[in-house]
Design an enzyme around this catalytic site. Structure first.
Site, PDB file in Angstrom:
ATOM      1  CG  ASN A   1      57.820 -20.842 -44.108  1.00 42.03           C
ATOM      2  OD1 ASN A   1      58.141 -20.206 -43.112  1.00 42.03           O
ATOM      3  ND2 ASN A   1      56.571 -20.920 -44.533  1.00 42.03           N
ATOM      4  CB  ALA A   2      61.448 -16.689 -43.295  1.00 37.94           C
TER       5      ALA A   2
END
Length: 173
Positions: free
Chosen positions: A39-40
């Site tokens: 997840n960024a």
């Protein structure tokens, strides 16, 4: 499976509220927002606020709060198999208490949606629960989802959209 979200990351300094839809399986298992390693969210928060994934979770939380950033999810609970927003059973969606949140966090002026599902769920369940004064003081912006399921944009492109969006004064429609 019935999924339940976490309490918000927020304190009296909050000026921005970042809203996801519902924590994914990795986050629920870890008891932490945005725990999936691809997840960024935390890499972006690292670039913008010094709250990167290399820091312990509690320190990331503290840095966001010190920067005036709150984090929460639109949904308090829902039924979902897996982690995808598309797997959320719409008739099971129960929203968090945003009227109370905005009363308790009256300095929040910007609500940033982490993807389309968060925005859609907020409009469906929460917007109508807010009084006129609260709605008038808020600016809404939808940002690209940081989920690894949304790989159509590079991390650099997502970062630039988030940088622009969190500095935005434009109202989303």
């Amino acid at each position: 499976m019935l999924a339940r979200s976490f309490p918000p990351i927020a304190d009296a300094r909050a000026r921005v509220l970042v809203l996801g839809s519902m924590p994914g399986a990795a986050s629920l298992a870890a008891g932490e927002y945005y725990a999936h390693p691809r997840n960024a969210f935390w890499p972006i928060m690292g670039e913008l606020f010094g709250a990167g994934p290399e820091l312990p979770y509690e320190e990331r939380r503290e840095r966001l709060m010190a920067a005036g950033v709150a984090v929460w999810d639109v949904l308090k609970s829902c039924r979902r198999v897996g982690s995808l927003d598309t797997a959320i059973e719409r008739d099971s969606e129960e929203a968090n208490d945003f009227a109370q949140f905005f009363q308790d966090n009256s300095a929040v002026r910007l609500v940033a949606f982490n993807g389309q599902k968060a925005e859609t769920a907020f409009k469906r369940h929460a917007l109508r629960t807010l009084d006129d004064a609260t709605r008038e003081r808020l600016t809404f912006v939808r940002l690209p989802s940081t989920s690894p399921a949304h790989a159509g944009r590079s991390l650099a492109a997502k970062l630039e959209a988030w940088r622009a969006g969190l500095g935005s004064g434009e109202r989303a429609t």
